[in-house]
Design a protein around this motif. Structure first.
Motif, PDB file in Angstrom:
ATOM      1  N   LYS A 188      51.343  30.217 -12.442  1.00 29.91           N
ATOM      2  CA  LYS A 188      50.130  30.300 -13.330  1.00 29.91           C
ATOM      3  C   LYS A 188      49.810  31.778 -13.551  1.00 29.91           C
ATOM      4  O   LYS A 188      49.340  31.963 -14.808  1.00 29.91           O
ATOM      5  CB  LYS A 188      48.839  29.614 -12.748  1.00 29.91           C
ATOM      6  N   TYR A 189      50.216  32.707 -12.636  1.00 29.38           N
ATOM      7  CA  TYR A 189      49.801  34.185 -12.809  1.00 29.38           C
ATOM      8  C   TYR A 189      50.803  34.937 -13.451  1.00 29.38           C
ATOM      9  O   TYR A 189      50.753  36.183 -13.756  1.00 29.38           O
ATOM     10  CB  TYR A 189      49.590  34.745 -11.475  1.00 29.38           C
ATOM     11  N   GLU A 190      51.962  34.117 -13.709  1.00 31.52           N
ATOM     12  CA  GLU A 190      53.002  34.820 -14.411  1.00 31.52           C
ATOM     13  C   GLU A 190      52.669  35.413 -15.733  1.00 31.52           C
ATOM     14  O   GLU A 190      53.126  36.556 -16.282  1.00 31.52           O
ATOM     15  CB  GLU A 190      54.294  34.040 -14.692  1.00 31.52           C
ATOM     16  N   ILE A 191      51.818  34.687 -16.412  1.00 25.08           N
ATOM     17  CA  ILE A 191      51.214  35.241 -17.724  1.00 25.08           C
ATOM     18  C   ILE A 191      50.405  36.581 -17.265  1.00 25.08           C
ATOM     19  O   ILE A 191      50.269  37.311 -18.670  1.00 25.08           O
ATOM     20  CB  ILE A 191      50.201  34.192 -18.467  1.00 25.08           C
ATOM     21  N   TYR A 192      50.163  36.844 -16.600  1.00 25.14           N
ATOM     22  CA  TYR A 192      49.288  38.247 -16.122  1.00 25.14           C
ATOM     23  C   TYR A 192      50.066  39.349 -15.645  1.00 25.14           C
ATOM     24  O   TYR A 192      49.528  40.453 -15.216  1.00 25.14           O
ATOM     25  CB  TYR A 192      48.214  37.860 -15.041  1.00 25.14           C
TER      26      TYR A 192
END
Length: 633
Positions: free
Chosen positions: A595-599
């Motif tokens: 989920k934190y790949e977009i950050y």
């Protein structure tokens, strides 16, 4: 001079059939009875020169001359015919002679027998209400009429201010008087939007005639200004308005939306179409360049990752020579420890994980087979808890979506994963513990590197470490979980005070995000490669590295954590920030990983932050906090 004035006054009063009120003659000689009926008779007899006077005498209520009230009205504002009442003598002027003192102020008030106009503030006058009660009972047979203004005759004033017209003091000062000429009847078309029935138009607060004269010249027909004033007065009376049409929204783009500029704010004038097309083309070019730059950064990041993996594979001979015989040497040799932190070679990962985790529970090789047999018998007999089966299906359906090896339809390890989870539930049932969401991620990660029997033993022993056991222990270990929250808060305040105070300001505790990270061991939020490297070090260092990795994640997210809204901050911590998702979609990034790949959280950026903690992170601090919060451990 006095004689002339006396003669003049006698002449005028003679026209009314009465003598001089100020003579010394005996009052007994007066034949006139001062009553409403007598005054009506005398005035009708002396004003026969007015046009259509006979009609006025026969129908005194049409022009409002005699309304049945005790006072006398000399001017009608609301008659149906719209004619001015003959209030003047044949000479066109009132007598300048003063009357007796008892007639200093004669109120020619408006009729109360007619229906009241809705919304007229004068209807609320308590004095008028009293007069209305008495007059209505005395003249119940009088036809209904609309209200008209009061006429005040003050004989104590000079002749120029003797006769005045006034309305209720609460009437609007902006209203205008509208009169009609006796020769031209008033038509309803003169007042657009007004009903044809008789209604009174509000007057100014006080209207005086010049030199006390009221003539037909002062009663002029209504002009455009008076019509506008009458319309405004009608609005002030709150007359019923016709309901307007409800606005309806058309389906699809409007004609304006088809041509409106999409590259200019709505509060600015529109652009020419040619300029708008040019700017739209420039915007599309910028978006294309942005996507190209993002793709270039992604390729460079992948190249650096491949170089790291190649370097790790090249160090395989060091692992086989120095670490594989006895992995405990790593704790004594800083160089080998640093080598371990760079990641375990994929060829040796299963062996090193199994040796580093160990077997503190002393589980045999047949433990997995025994627990699985019990689970299958319970499934066949229908005694396996239905709620637990539902949780397992829910957990398995969302495990590592970027790796289709566990896909329910054709994943080769799907059945092995479910069998391992069934056996794990049965093994924990002896302790009264149930299933915890997130366990499927851990089992799947182990199955990617170990066979099911070995993976089951490693999973059972790994989750028996105190920190993970507390989060997987249910309600019985709630006190220990709270103690670990306090430990994390202390570490966060020491290492990242800005983030700590920002969370405190928004009342966000570690309970809002820490369990989502620790229970699946970061597999929900981080890329698979970053998770594999974290697992390598976690198995070596123990529970303390869990907190160090969590602090590293916050360090990467720090520029995004200062939202003014608590809701937005929680959405970011859950990996559901809408703005970041939109950017990822625009750059054609994959959304099926962490989920934190977009950050922009990846293995490289995360380990940069973890390595930077060497300046302030101390294992002694962790040990001291454990002894303070969990003295029985």
């Amino acid at each position: 001079m006095d004689d002339a004035a006396g003669q003049l006054s006698q002449k005028h009063f003679a026209s009314f059939g009465i003598d001089d009120a100020f003579t010394d003659d005996d009052d007994d000689n007066l034949s006139f009875q001062f009553s409403p009926d007598a005054i009506r008779e005398q005035m009708a007899r002396t004003m026969a020169h007015v046009d259509d006077a006979s009609d006025d005498v026969q129908n005194p209520h049409r022009n409002g001359l005699f309304s049945g009230h005790d006072s006398v009205s000399t001017l009608d504002m609301n008659g149906d015919t719209g004619q001015a009442s003959p209030a003047t003598s044949s000479s066109g002027s009132l007598s300048p002679v003063d009357m007796s003192p008892q007639f200093v102020s004669i109120s020619l008030s408006r009729s109360q027998s007619g229906p009241a106009i809705e919304g007229d503030p004068s209807n609320n006058d308590p004095d008028d209400a009293t007069d209305n009660t008495s007059d209505h009972s005395a003249h119940s047979d009088t036809p209904s009429e609309s209200e008209y203004p009061a006429v005040q005759i003050d004989t104590s004033q000079p002749p120029s201010h003797r006769v005045t017209l006034s309305t209720d003091s609460r009437a609007s000062a902006d209203s205008r008087v509208s009169h009609t000429d006796p020769s031209s009847p008033r038509q309803s078309s003169e007042y657009p939007g007004r009903p044809s029935s008789s209604r009174s138009v509000p007057l100014p607060d006080r209207l005086s005639t010049d030199h006390g004269e009221l003539s037909s010249s002062t009663l002029s027909p209504p002009t455009a200004a008076t019509a506008v004033a009458a319309s405004a007065s009608a609005n002030s009376l709150h007359l019923p308005q016709k309901p307007g049409h409800r606005p309806t929204r058309s389906v699809g783009p409007s004609a304006l939306e088809k041509v409106i500029s999409k590259t200019r704010p709505s509060f600015l004038p529109p652009k020419p179409k040619q300029e708008d097309n040019k700017h739209m083309a420039d915007w599309e070019l910028m978006m294309k360049q942005s996507r190209a730059a993002a793709e270039k950064r992604r390729k460079e990041r992948d190249q650096r990752r491949l170089l790291r993996e190649k370097k790790i594979e090249e160090s395989l001979h060091l692992w086989e020579r120095d670490i594989l015989p006895d992995w405990r040497v790593v704790h004594k040799n800083p160089a080998l420890r640093k080598l371990w932190w760079q990641g375990i070679p994929a060829k040796l990962r299963s062996t090193m994980w199994e040796r580093a985790v160990g077997n503190p529970l002393a589980l045999s090789k047949d433990t997995y087979r025994t627990c699985l047999s019990r689970a299958k018998r319970a499934l066949a007999a229908g005694t396996f808890p239905a709620a637990t089966l539902e949780l397992i299906e829910q957990d398995v359906a969302t495990i590592l979506p970027s790796i289709h090896i566990f896909d329910p339809k054709n994943g080769p390890l799907h059945s092995d994963l479910k069998d391992m989870l069934y056996a794990w539930v049965v093994a924990r049932s002896d302790e009264g513990l149930g299933y915890t969401l997130g366990a499927a991620r851990i089992a799947g990660m182990l199955l990617l590197n170990l066979l099911p029997p070995q993976a089951f033993v490693v999973m059972r022993n790994l989750l028996e470490r105190h920190c993970l056991r507390s989060f997987f222990g249910g309600e019985g270990s709630k006190a220990d979980v709270e103690a670990y929250y306090r430990i994390f808060d202390t570490l966060l305040a020491d290492g990242m005070p800005k983030i700590y105070f920002n969370f405190k300001q928004h009342h966000i505790s570690p309970a809002a995000y820490l369990p989502d990270w620790l229970i699946p061991l970061f597999l929900n939020h981080l890329p698979f490669e970053a998770c594999a490297r974290i697992w390598d070090v976690l198995i070596l260092e123990g529970d303390s590295f869990l907190y160090r990795a969590a602090l590293g994640i916050l360090a990467v997210l720090e520029p995004r954590l200062f939202f003014p809204d608590k809701k937005e901050l929680l959405e970011l911590l859950k990996g559901e920030n809408k703005a970041a998702i939109d950017v990822a979609i625009r750059e054609h990034a994959k959304l099926d990983g962490g989920k934190y790949e977009i950050y922009g959280v990846d293995e490289e950026t995360l380990w940069d932050r973890i390595d930077a903690m060497d300046d302030w992170w101390k294992e002694s601090t962790w040990t001291r906090l454990i002894q303070r919060e969990l003295p029985d451990l």
